[in-house]
Design a protein around this motif. Structure first.
Motif, mmCIF file in Angstrom:
data_model
loop_
_atom_site.group_PDB
_atom_site.id
_atom_site.type_symbol
_atom_site.label_atom_id
_atom_site.label_comp_id
_atom_site.label_asym_id
_atom_site.label_seq_id
_atom_site.Cartn_x
_atom_site.Cartn_y
_atom_site.Cartn_z
ATOM 1 N N THR B 83 -22.250 -55.972 -50.439
ATOM 2 C CA THR B 83 -22.725 -54.638 -50.041
ATOM 3 C C THR B 83 -21.997 -54.276 -48.761
ATOM 4 O O THR B 83 -22.163 -54.970 -47.764
ATOM 5 C CB THR B 83 -24.237 -54.646 -49.768
ATOM 6 O OG1 THR B 83 -24.918 -55.098 -50.934
ATOM 7 C CG2 THR B 83 -24.737 -53.259 -49.401
ATOM 8 N N PRO B 84 -21.187 -53.235 -48.755
ATOM 9 C CA PRO B 84 -20.460 -52.951 -47.519
ATOM 10 C C PRO B 84 -21.407 -52.509 -46.417
ATOM 11 O O PRO B 84 -22.257 -51.666 -46.632
ATOM 12 C CB PRO B 84 -19.515 -51.809 -47.910
ATOM 13 C CG PRO B 84 -20.158 -51.159 -49.073
ATOM 14 C CD PRO B 84 -20.932 -52.224 -49.795
ATOM 15 N N GLY B 85 -21.248 -53.113 -45.250
ATOM 16 C CA GLY B 85 -22.064 -52.697 -44.112
ATOM 17 C C GLY B 85 -21.721 -51.274 -43.704
ATOM 18 O O GLY B 85 -22.565 -50.507 -43.285
ATOM 19 N N VAL B 86 -20.450 -50.957 -43.847
ATOM 20 C CA VAL B 86 -19.986 -49.592 -43.620
ATOM 21 C C VAL B 86 -19.079 -49.219 -44.792
ATOM 22 O O VAL B 86 -18.501 -50.103 -45.426
ATOM 23 C CB VAL B 86 -19.211 -49.457 -42.278
ATOM 24 C CG1 VAL B 86 -20.102 -49.781 -41.108
ATOM 25 C CG2 VAL B 86 -17.995 -50.333 -42.270
ATOM 26 N N SER B 87 -18.959 -47.919 -45.038
ATOM 27 C CA SER B 87 -18.158 -47.508 -46.194
ATOM 28 C C SER B 87 -16.697 -47.912 -46.037
ATOM 29 O O SER B 87 -15.979 -48.070 -47.023
ATOM 30 C CB SER B 87 -18.272 -45.994 -46.404
ATOM 31 O OG SER B 87 -17.869 -45.302 -45.239
ATOM 32 N N SER B 88 -16.260 -48.132 -44.808
ATOM 33 C CA SER B 88 -14.870 -48.519 -44.579
ATOM 34 C C SER B 88 -14.598 -49.958 -44.937
ATOM 35 O O SER B 88 -13.470 -50.418 -44.827
ATOM 36 C CB SER B 88 -14.504 -48.283 -43.108
ATOM 37 O OG SER B 88 -15.405 -48.981 -42.282
ATOM 38 N N SER B 89 -15.600 -50.688 -45.350
ATOM 39 C CA SER B 89 -15.398 -52.068 -45.796
ATOM 40 C C SER B 89 -15.616 -52.199 -47.297
ATOM 41 O O SER B 89 -15.750 -53.314 -47.810
ATOM 42 C CB SER B 89 -16.369 -53.008 -45.066
ATOM 43 O OG SER B 89 -16.091 -53.028 -43.699
ATOM 44 N N MET B 262 -3.779 -46.260 -39.445
ATOM 45 C CA MET B 262 -3.553 -45.388 -38.293
ATOM 46 C C MET B 262 -3.151 -43.980 -38.751
ATOM 47 O O MET B 262 -3.650 -42.983 -38.232
ATOM 48 C CB MET B 262 -2.450 -45.975 -37.428
ATOM 49 C CG MET B 262 -2.310 -45.298 -36.085
ATOM 50 S SD MET B 262 -1.182 -46.198 -35.049
ATOM 51 C CE MET B 262 -1.155 -45.133 -33.614
ATOM 52 N N ILE B 263 -2.271 -43.905 -39.728
ATOM 53 C CA ILE B 263 -1.799 -42.593 -40.192
ATOM 54 C C ILE B 263 -2.921 -41.839 -40.918
ATOM 55 O O ILE B 263 -3.158 -40.657 -40.656
ATOM 56 C CB ILE B 263 -0.579 -42.765 -41.113
ATOM 57 C CG1 ILE B 263 0.608 -43.277 -40.290
ATOM 58 C CG2 ILE B 263 -0.215 -41.454 -41.799
ATOM 59 C CD1 ILE B 263 1.752 -43.793 -41.117
ATOM 60 N N VAL B 264 -3.593 -42.522 -41.810
ATOM 61 C CA VAL B 264 -4.685 -41.859 -42.549
ATOM 62 C C VAL B 264 -5.813 -41.486 -41.605
ATOM 63 O O VAL B 264 -6.440 -40.429 -41.722
ATOM 64 C CB VAL B 264 -5.196 -42.759 -43.689
ATOM 65 C CG1 VAL B 264 -6.440 -42.173 -44.344
ATOM 66 C CG2 VAL B 264 -4.114 -42.987 -44.734
ATOM 67 N N GLY B 265 -6.066 -42.366 -40.634
ATOM 68 C CA GLY B 265 -7.145 -42.103 -39.683
ATOM 69 C C GLY B 265 -6.916 -40.865 -38.852
ATOM 70 O O GLY B 265 -7.868 -40.232 -38.385
ATOM 71 N N ALA B 266 -5.637 -40.509 -38.659
ATOM 72 C CA ALA B 266 -5.326 -39.333 -37.861
ATOM 73 C C ALA B 266 -5.577 -38.036 -38.625
ATOM 74 O O ALA B 266 -5.578 -36.962 -38.028
ATOM 75 C CB ALA B 266 -3.866 -39.386 -37.405
ATOM 76 N N GLY B 269 -11.178 -35.939 -41.136
ATOM 77 C CA GLY B 269 -12.062 -36.071 -42.289
ATOM 78 C C GLY B 269 -11.725 -37.226 -43.203
ATOM 79 O O GLY B 269 -12.539 -37.603 -44.032
ATOM 80 N N ALA B 270 -10.549 -37.796 -43.055
ATOM 81 C CA ALA B 270 -10.171 -38.890 -43.951
ATOM 82 C C ALA B 270 -10.971 -40.134 -43.596
ATOM 83 O O ALA B 270 -11.760 -40.628 -44.376
ATOM 84 C CB ALA B 270 -8.671 -39.135 -43.878
ATOM 85 N N GLY B 271 -10.741 -40.652 -42.423
ATOM 86 C CA GLY B 271 -11.554 -41.775 -41.963
ATOM 87 C C GLY B 271 -11.155 -43.096 -42.589
ATOM 88 O O GLY B 271 -10.259 -43.192 -43.425
ATOM 89 N N ALA B 272 -11.885 -44.124 -42.204
ATOM 90 C CA ALA B 272 -11.552 -45.478 -42.612
ATOM 91 C C ALA B 272 -11.865 -45.734 -44.079
ATOM 92 O O ALA B 272 -11.315 -46.654 -44.684
ATOM 93 C CB ALA B 272 -12.297 -46.476 -41.732
ATOM 94 N N GLY B 326 -11.431 -37.301 -36.300
ATOM 95 C CA GLY B 326 -10.770 -37.866 -37.465
ATOM 96 C C GLY B 326 -11.785 -38.478 -38.421
ATOM 97 O O GLY B 326 -11.505 -38.738 -39.570
ATOM 98 N N SER B 327 -12.988 -38.717 -37.911
ATOM 99 C CA SER B 327 -14.027 -39.335 -38.730
ATOM 100 C C SER B 327 -15.371 -38.991 -38.112
ATOM 101 O O SER B 327 -15.438 -38.392 -37.036
ATOM 102 C CB SER B 327 -13.836 -40.850 -38.758
ATOM 103 O OG SER B 327 -13.954 -41.366 -37.448
ATOM 104 N N SER B 328 -16.439 -39.381 -38.784
ATOM 105 C CA SER B 328 -17.784 -39.123 -38.248
ATOM 106 C C SER B 328 -17.957 -39.819 -36.911
ATOM 107 O O SER B 328 -18.583 -39.285 -35.991
ATOM 108 C CB SER B 328 -18.848 -39.640 -39.224
ATOM 109 O OG SER B 328 -18.690 -39.053 -40.479
#
Lengths: 248, 505
Positions: B83-89, B262-266, B269-272, B326-328
């Motif tokens: 279960t991802p602790g955060v959606s970025s995992s 790094m590129i996507v994070g910039a 709204g994309a985020g990790a 770039g993210s929440s």
């Protein structure tokens, strides 16, 4: 419930668009654009099943509004505004190309857009990985509710917490909220008591270190006896006992 | 790069208080990220009002510490209980959990810590080295461009997110609308939609953030089965060294995935979450053994964990340059900056402005990654405890902290009402696929957007042509940005027509 959400946005947008008429021209511009955009988009999404009819009508109405505003400004000040072009274009499109307007609006409103293309999740799925519905979207996701009562009760308890805060202050409203929550989830009494104590201590720390005003009920103006004084009262029986001994 | 300011920032890090807040932030972040259902935006949102008594540097370092720590922390639940602790995992689950089932949980966790730390180190270093160029770019951007960049950020989010474009745009407009309550700073005029005195100062954006990220999330969590471990999770300490060796033997994957992050994070709204999947699928694509992914391939964990910590550096670029999250999580960070009187933008890159704060924050992040490495490796065998914590304990405490933190800010009852109203709105927005990040972007950017719009119109004597006509005003970036925004907005309408003309389906 999505319709309720959209109605909230629509009503808020219309109300604030109407309310902005009392502001000065400079102060009203930004709110009117945002309120208008909010109301318009909320209406479009609400009426997404009827866009074939609604979209051309709405385009015409918006076109008429923009044209009327530009015409009025021209008559008053002699200034020609760009929005007359936009208004006329919308009017013409609504009359001449109704089907295309409807189709485009449906495409805009009803279908998911992914203009930048695949973000790799489909490839990952093809590789046999389990992609959860919840994790598909980038900045947002949909999810399933296992227990619909959970969010409703949590929300209701939060509202009750707020009401208690406004009446008796947050210092004592906090342990009551946590106790009610523990009751709802049928927590073991010892663990519930521990959680209530932790919550109360947290609230007390805020009261003592950050702001003692959190202990006052905003609606009633009532401030229950703070814990420090209550602690003082707890020594009262001992004090009375000592006095009695001395007296006797 | 102002070398003197850089040196001052380096020296500032030796301050014990700064170090304590950094350590606290990273540790809190690891815990927040490790507990399923929480995540960095929620953790940062709750801590945000608590940073009020702190100075700006300590507050921001605490917040970025939470951000960075939670990126690693999210892998714990992903690896141990699928279960991802955060959606970025989320992508970490694909190979991390199979590794755990194979008895290699220790290896997976140490890979996660090592990859996260080293990716974070080199992406933050890259950002520091890149910062003079970034500063030049930011300082050359004028008022009309800043307004357009804000608008572009909003449009980008509605494009990036899967789902209805109209819903994303609605969320953005609604967020911007909220900021119009109160006073209009550029024209020093009150805007009162009602005579209620409590709305005089408008809706507090911190309360909105807490409602959207904390209350809404807790409502959602209350309706879901808890993601807790049902039994004891065995973590083998002997896998730690193996995990470190595995990560060091694949520097290319770490570097590539970190840069993707790094590129996507910039991208606003994309985020990790997006970078996580992009890096993972790239690792699969470029592998000589793609079939082994999904069944415990270490490269999968390296790729996903490198990317999500690389995203931290990337997401800071639009956040500190233009105030565009770039993210929440960076939305909350921007809220923290504003709360402490720091406006993102040119001020962040001026030596007589907040350049010291910018460098202090970036250098603190560097050290934060070292902390992640040390704590992550040292605590590998203990991390399983996080997965045993019942959400029934987490939910009331998060609600309590949200209420206390929000109310203590201004002792304004409207703030309590705000967190509940936006908590409910946020819950249903996510439920029905409306972009919360677009809404948050609107709330954060509203004042900045209006301020720059108003100032730009003053420069052009009220003419909107300043955004379009390069010849009259000598600004070429504005028309380009306007064109991009126009296409983003009109494209969904025009695309079916163009496709039909070109004979596509």
């Amino acid at each position: 419930m999505e319709h309720v959400l959209l109605l909230v946005f629509l009503v808020a947008g219309v109300y604030m668009f109407w309310g902005a008429r009392e502001f000065s021209a400079a102060a009203a511009e930004f709110p009117r654009v945002m309120a208008g955009g909010t109301a318009l988009l909320a209406f479009l999404i609400l009426a997404r099943n009827y866009l074939t009819v609604v979209a051309p009508l709405l385009a015409g109405a918006v076109g008429l509004y923009l044209s009327y505003g530009a015409a009025t400004t021209y008559l008053e000040t002699g200034e020609i505004q760009y929005r007359v072009a936009v208004g006329v274009a919308l009017l013409v499109a609504a009359i001449v190309a109704r089907d295309r307007v409807a189709e485009s609006t449906k495409s805009f409103v009803a279908e998911p857009k992914q203009i930048l293309g695949d973000d790799g999740m489909d490839d990952a799925r093809e590789e046999g990985a389990q992609v959860d519905e919840e994790t598909e979207s980038s900045a947002m996701y949909t999810y399933d509710i296992d227990d619909p009562l959970g969010p409703a009760v949590t929300g209701a308890l939060c509202v009750l917490y707020m009401i208690l805060t406004f009446t008796i202050g947050m210092l004592y409203a906090t342990p009551i909220f946590v106790a009610l929550w523990a009751l709802w989830v049928r927590m073991e009494p010892l663990k519930a008591a521990g959680l209530v104590v932790i919550a109360f201590v947290t609230a007390y720390l805020f009261y003592d270190v950050i702001s003692s005003d959190i202990a006052e009920g905003w609606l009633t103006g009532w401030e229950p006896t703070p814990p420090d004084d209550l602690l003082g009262l707890s020594t009262l029986p001992a004090a009375v006992g000592e006095w009695l001994v001395v007296f006797v | 790069m102002s070398f003197e300011t850089f040196v001052d920032a380096s020296l500032a890090l030796f301050d014990l208080e700064i170090m304590i807040w950094l350590l606290a932030g990273v540790l809190i972040g690891i815990v927040v990220g490790g507990l399923p259902g929480l995540g960095p935006p929620l953790g940062m949102a709750i801590i945000l009002p608590l940073t009020l008594p702190l100075d700006a540097a300590s507050a921001i370092i605490l917040l970025v510490g939470v951000y960075s720590g939670s990126m690693y922390g999210g892998s714990i639940a992903a690896i141990l209980i699928n279960t991802p602790g955060v959606s970025s995992s989320a992508a970490t689950m694909f190979d991390g959990y199979p590794m755990s089932k194979q008895g290699r949980a220790g290896t997976a966790l140490s890979i996660s810590a090592t990859a996260s730390a080293f990716s974070g180190l080199f992406t933050i270093t890259a950002l520091i080295l890149f910062s003079p160029l970034l500063a030049q770019m930011v300082l050359s951007v004028g008022t009309p461009e800043r307004f357009l960049v804000a608008l572009l950020g909003l449009c980008m989010i509605t494009v990036i997110t899967r789902g209805s474009f109209a819903k994303g745009l609605l969320a953005g407009f609604a967020g911007l609308l909220i900021t119009t309550i109160g006073s209009a700073q550029p024209v020093s005029t009150e805007r009162r939609y009602s005579d209620h005195l409590l709305l005089f100062d408008g809706i507090d954006f911190v309360a909105v953030l807490i409602g959207l990220f904390a209350i809404a999330e807790m409502m959602k969590l209350a309706g879901q089965k808890g993601g807790i471990a049902e039994g004891d999770v065995v973590i083998d300490a002997s896998g730690i060294r193996e995990g470190i060796k595995s990560t060091f033997s694949r520097p290319g994957t770490v570097f590539k995935s970190g840069m993707i992050g790094m590129i996507v994070g910039a991208i606003p709204g994309a985020g990790a979450t997006v970078s996580n999947f992009v890096a993972y699928s790239e690792a699969v694509r470029s592998s000589s053994e793609p079939d082994t992914f999904g069944s415990g391939n270490e490269v999968g964990v390296i790729a996903s964990e490198s990317s999500n910590n690389g995203t931290v550096a990337g997401s800071l670029v639009p956040a500190i340059s233009f105030g565009i999250p770039g993210s929440s999580s960076t939305a909350v960070l921007i809220g923290g900056l504003l709360m402490h009187g720091v406006t993102p933008g040119t001020q962040m890159f001026q030596a007589d402005g907040e350049l010291l704060l910018t460098y202090t924050m970036l250098l603190a992040l560097l050290i934060g990654n070292v902390v992640i490495l040390v704590v992550g490796l040292a605590a590998v065998t203990r991390l399983g405890y996080l997965t045993k914590i019942d959400t029934n304990y987490i939910i009331p405490m998060v609600v309590v902290l949200s209420f206390l933190g929000t109310y203590a800010l201004r002792i304004n009852p409207i703030d309590i009402l705000t967190i509940i109203v936006f908590g409910v709105i946020g819950f249903y927005m996510v439920r029905y696929n409306y972009s919360v990040i677009a809404f948050v972007l609107g709330v954060v950017l509203g004042d900045i957007a209006e301020d720059n719009l108003r100032t730009a119109l003053q420069l052009s004597d009220g003419s909107y042509m300043i955004f379009i006509n390069p010849f009259e005003y000598g600004r070429w970036l504005s028309p380009i940005l306007s064109l991009v925004i126009f296409w983003l907005l009109v494209g969904p309408f025009a695309k079916p027509w163009i496709d039909r003309k070109l004979g596509r389906n």
